[in-house]
Write an enzyme that holds these catalytic residues in place. Sequence first.
Site, PDB file in Angstrom:
ATOM      1  N   ILE A  28      -9.893  33.101 -49.565  1.00  0.00           N
ATOM      2  CA  ILE A  28      -9.230  34.465 -49.376  1.00  0.00           C
ATOM      3  C   ILE A  28      -7.977  33.973 -49.814  1.00  0.00           C
ATOM      4  O   ILE A  28      -7.117  33.100 -49.493  1.00  0.00           O
ATOM      5  CB  ILE A  28      -9.168  35.131 -47.927  1.00  0.00           C
ATOM      6  CG1 ILE A  28      -8.469  36.350 -47.797  1.00  0.00           C
ATOM      7  CG2 ILE A  28      -9.124  34.158 -47.070  1.00  0.00           C
ATOM      8  CD1 ILE A  28      -8.771  37.148 -46.450  1.00  0.00           C
ATOM      9  N   SER A  29      -7.388  34.982 -50.747  1.00  0.00           N
ATOM     10  CA  SER A  29      -5.890  34.636 -51.372  1.00  0.00           C
ATOM     11  C   SER A  29      -4.921  34.791 -50.254  1.00  0.00           C
ATOM     12  O   SER A  29      -4.974  35.527 -49.532  1.00  0.00           O
ATOM     13  CB  SER A  29      -5.495  35.577 -52.364  1.00  0.00           C
ATOM     14  OG  SER A  29      -6.694  35.419 -53.564  1.00  0.00           O
ATOM     15  N   GLN A  30      -3.722  33.997 -50.730  1.00  0.00           N
ATOM     16  CA  GLN A  30      -2.390  34.230 -49.911  1.00  0.00           C
ATOM     17  C   GLN A  30      -2.125  35.715 -49.927  1.00  0.00           C
ATOM     18  O   GLN A  30      -2.068  36.462 -50.901  1.00  0.00           O
ATOM     19  CB  GLN A  30      -1.463  33.291 -50.614  1.00  0.00           C
ATOM     20  CG  GLN A  30       0.136  33.411 -50.076  1.00  0.00           C
ATOM     21  CD  GLN A  30       1.075  32.735 -50.967  1.00  0.00           C
ATOM     22  OE1 GLN A  30       0.646  32.198 -52.071  1.00  0.00           O
ATOM     23  NE2 GLN A  30       2.000  32.826 -50.403  1.00  0.00           N
TER      24      GLN A  30
END
Length: 234
Positions: A80-82
Amino acid sequence: MPLHADTVVHDSLSWQRPRFSDRQNERHSLIKEGVKKQGVSDPAVLDAMRHVPRHLFIPQQYRQYAYQNRPLPIGHEQTISQPYIVGYMTQLLDVNTGDKVLEIGTGSGYQAAVLSEITPYIYTIEIVEPLGKQAVSRFKKLGYHTIKTKIGDGYKGWPEHAPFDRIILTAAPEHIPQPLLDQLAPNGILIAPVGKTGETQYLTKVTKSADGTITRHKKLPVRFVPMTGKVQKN
């Protein structure tokens, strides 16, 4: 489960968005300190991220880190992206209420949920079947009922629902697949990390003019997992 749902009415458009009180203070602090202060200024994007409970899109063993400004594993060698990157990409996408948005790479479903706060017309494709099934179940459980999910190769897009006003890729191809450019509507915007794994990738903004002319602008060096499927054979 959501505490309640807000019904949004915009012109003739109406849809419900789930609302959550759990860990709300942490969520708001992250958006203020890790997203807004880093340069994401679009009020609609910041508001959307304040409402989506990131911890519920993360495996249980990592939920204690949900409101730190960093990517986290979600299984199957995906992340899951920053939060800052989610906000920055969403801002670049410049979504208007009523826009039809295609996402390539559902992952945990977090980015799709953020987008569904701004427009109800979200179409998302995930090539990793277990992740796709988890996302479908999560959307249903949490109340994100307007998101349409497909399990398959995002290289081909979703022609039955094309054209799309906006397209976002959450995994990096070396080159943007032509079918996605073809499915981008005139005056549309596509955002994607582009580049080889292990080399510098660039978050790239692609615009299509009214006459179909494609323009590309590199925005930010990033590191994303590679886009898989047919794109790796081309």
